[in-house]
Design an enzyme around this catalytic site. Structure first.
Site: not given
Ligand code: NOJ
Ligand code: CA
Length: 697
Positions: A182, A406, A408, A477, A495, A501
């Site tokens: 990134e 989602h 995470e 990521e 991504e 972001e």
């Molecule tokens: C990084 C991700 O690229 C983003 O899209 C997401 O909102 C945040 N992490 C939280 O998970």
């Molecule tokens: Ca990201």
């Protein structure tokens, strides 16, 4: 016994015939533009060169490996010299295949192939093959370890592949970090690469620079005499990602594999094969963008009935968290993923024809998910109290909209691995058929890296497992893609680069970011970049900020065409679009899957103009974008059907638009056009232009 003896004699004769030969084997691409030479040098080391229209692309470059025993950790004799060629065969192949989705409806796979079998000498000899495929726009090669008596399970301690460039080329690069991609891309000479210099390496997610002279792939290069060269890899499976270390004394790039927690690179069991190393080359920058060689080097789709895989345009409860209006966690008093707010997005999606609504911050755990390095962060089945899973399932279904899940993981991947089946069953039971995963933070198992073999295998497992549940995948990521979306077409996007972001909460993406990414990151596959921001002045959200997002509004529209992805978000808030419905019309109209793409003009870091024809439709869309410099261009519409009239709607930067001073100034005009028309487009500094071209009814 008799048969064995004959085989042995034949192999022996081969060894005798080839072992002293310094003869080069030459392979030419079908159109003869690219030439590959392979030979063993005086030390028996495998070497290769590549040229394009007689210009040197790679000078003599080394190949091979250092290996170890798995159990004893003892070094095996290295596979980089004292080798003999035991067999060599050339063939050609010319076929065509249809991707499930993509920038064109059909892809030609036409190459000349050389397979060389190499062996050490003596009783303990290990043998391996190198397979070269030479295409009109580049080459790919991989190593194969056949099943053999002297090699079972083994460790790759180093891969010795080198790319010896002919000069100090201009490079479009990001640091060779093992965990994050990134970064804002940098443009310097190879001799000026320095991944420790903060001006080249700002990224809060970078973990550590292991080598200041190493860069990630896809690495884009331009030579002084006008060649465009891209170095990357294809089909990265069961192997770590490859970074490139630059020897600045002679411009040799060498493979640096991302290590595991013990410092080993890969654990393999013969028969085994490595990913392909790819070199795409042309004297036209547009050929690099149009190349399908990386996809061709990947295996065909394993999903036999892909009818459930749907290229998707979506909105979501997302940007409002990044700009600070809402939060992921529910205790803050400004929780984004409330039932009422999600309904608002569902209504908006239904009204404007978006198939999906992403919701982040729906599950418990967001209070301490970031930077804690703890194992049990999230489960993927427990919603916050103000998020009504069943009610929203019903509501979304009644509006014919799909919610996007989602997950995470906070990089606690052991935790995710344990829960994947439960999580996907929960999704299916509640009407979800797409998931966005995320890997923010340090990887658990501790000591592993995002780009190491353990994680490469994890990403592939997720693609396979989601496919078995008929779930589409968007990974944030992960490692940069290598064309695996051909094999797993449910893996719509990743991504794996600096996305939108960063414009919300960092120093932002530079205005040349979008004219570099197609030459670097996108070479391996589509990105979930999340374009479409209309509220470009950040002080709207935070009075202390003076910055704008570094593009104009017209460029935000053009990104839907210059970025090729079957998954595209309209990332801004409904209220931002409601204020500018005339411009929003382009996002509503634009396609995410294509029958054809014409890469009209391009220069890495400077500009890109692309025209694409929507899948199964007569509609065309054009996107033109530039860097921090304004530009004028004339786009010939000669790709339109002869004798037909079309209505072109041109979404352009206003005369006074500027990415810093006046980013939101746009003008929309209409024109009837045909295949003889030429559009004169004016792009502001940091600007762009988007055009929809639809047959006149
Ligand atoms: C990084 C991700 O690229 C983003 O899209 C997401 O909102 C945040 N992490 C939280 O998970
Ligand atoms: Ca990201």
């Amino acid at each position: 016994m008799y048969c064995k003896k004959i085989a042995f004699t034949i192999i022996f004769l081969f060894i005798a015939a080839f072992s002293f030969a310094q003869v080069k084997t030459t392979v030419r691409s079908p159109n003869k533009n690219i030439e590959l030479n392979f030979w063993l040098n005086d030390q028996g080391a495998p070497m290769y060169t590549v040229s394009y229209k007689n210009k040197e692309v790679l000078l003599p470059s080394a190949m091979g490996f250092e290996l170890k025993q798995t159990m004893s950790n003892e070094a095996l004799p290295a596979l980089k010299d004292s080798l003999v060629v035991t067999a060599s065969a050339q063939t050609t192949s010319n076929t065509q295949w249809k991707p499930v989705w993509g920038d064109v409806k059909e892809i030609r796979d036409h190459y000349s192939q050389l397979v060389v079998s190499l062996s050490q000498k003596g009783d303990k000899a290990i043998s391996f093959n190198i397979i070269f495929k030479v295409y009109d726009d580049g080459i790919g090669f991989r190593y194969e370890f056949p099943k053999q008596k002297n090699l079972g399970h083994f460790i790759v301690s180093a891969e010795k592949t080198a790319f010896h460039l002919a000069g100090d080329h201009k490079a479009f690069w990001i640091p060779g970090d093992y965990d994050s991609n990134e970064f804002n891309p940098n443009i310097t000479k190879l001799s000026e690469v320095n991944a420790e210099d903060p001006k080249y390496a700002a990224n809060i997610f970078a973990h550590k620079f292991f080598d200041k002279d190493a860069v990630q792939t896809p690495l884009m290069l331009k030579t002084n005499d006008g060649l465009y060269i891209n170095i990357h890899e294809a089909a990265l499976v069961n192997y770590p990602a490859m970074n490139l270390h630059i020897d600045k004394s002679n411009f040799t790039l060498s493979s640096v594999l991302v290590p595991d927690a013990l410092g080993n690179k890969a654990y393999l069991q013969a028969p085994a094969k490595t990913p392909w190393r790819t070199i795409i080359v042309s004297d036209k920058a547009t050929d690099i963008l149009a190349s399908h060689t990386i996809m061709n080097l990947n295996d065909p789709a394993v999903i036999k009935d892909p009818s459930w895989i749907k290229p998707t345009k979506y909105v979501g409860v997302w940007w409002e968290m990044h700009v600070g209006k809402a939060s992921w966690d529910s205790a803050s008093g400004k929780h984004g993923a409330t039932t009422a707010n999600v309904k608002r997005y569902i209504d908006f999606a239904a009204k404007h024809g978006f198939a999906g609504v992403l919701v982040e911050g729906w599950n418990v755990g967001w209070e301490d998910w970031f930077g804690q390095y703890k194992e049990n962060v999230f489960d993927f089945v427990t919603p916050y109290g103000d998020f009504d899973v069943k009610g929203l399932q019903k509501y979304a279904a009644s509006k014919k909209v799909k919610l996007i899940m989602h997950h995470e993981t906070s990089a606690s991947v052991t935790n995710y691995e344990r829960q994947m089946d439960t999580a996907y069953r929960f999704m299916k039971a509640h009407g979800y058929d797409a998931v966005k995963t995320g890997y923010v933070g340090h990887i658990i198992p501790r000591g592993e890296h995002h780009d190491g073999q353990w994680m490469i295998n994890h990403y592939v497992r997720v693609a396979q497992k989601t496919a078995s549940y008929k779930i589409m995948l968007d990974a944030h990521e992960p490692v940069r893609p290598t064309g695996l979306h051909r094999t797993y077409p449910n893996w719509l996007a990743s991504e794996a680069a600096r996305g939108m972001e960063f414009n919300a909460w960092s120093e932002g993406n530079r205005p040349n970011h979008d004219v570099i990414l197609p030459f670097t990151r996108f070479m391996g596959g589509p990105m979930d970049y999340t374009p479409g921001i209309f509220q470009l002045e950040l002080n709207y959200w935070d009075k202390t900020k003076k910055e704008t997002i570094h593009t104009t509004l017209a460029k935000q529209l053009a990104l839907y065409v210059t970025i090729c992805s079957p998954l595209q978000m309209a990332a801004d808030l409904p209220e931002a679009y409601e204020k500018k419905m005339d411009a929003f019309q382009f996002i509503k109209d634009v396609a995410v899957d294509w029958d054809d793409s014409k890469y009209l003009e391009a220069e890495p870091g400077e500009y890109i103009t692309v025209a694409r024809k929507a899948k199964g439709s007569k509609n065309w869309f054009v996107g033109a974008i530039t860097n921090e410099n304004g530009r004028s261009t004339n786009v010939s519409l000669d790709f339109l059907d002869a004798g037909k009239k079309y209505q072109a709607i041109i979404y352009a930067d206003a005369a006074d638009a500027d990415y810093q001073k006046n980013p939101a100034a746009y003008i929309i005009s209409k024109q009837v056009v045909d295949n003889k028309s030429v559009l004169s487009l004016k792009l502001a500094a940091g600007g762009g232009c988007a055009v929809s071209i639809m047959p006149v009814k």
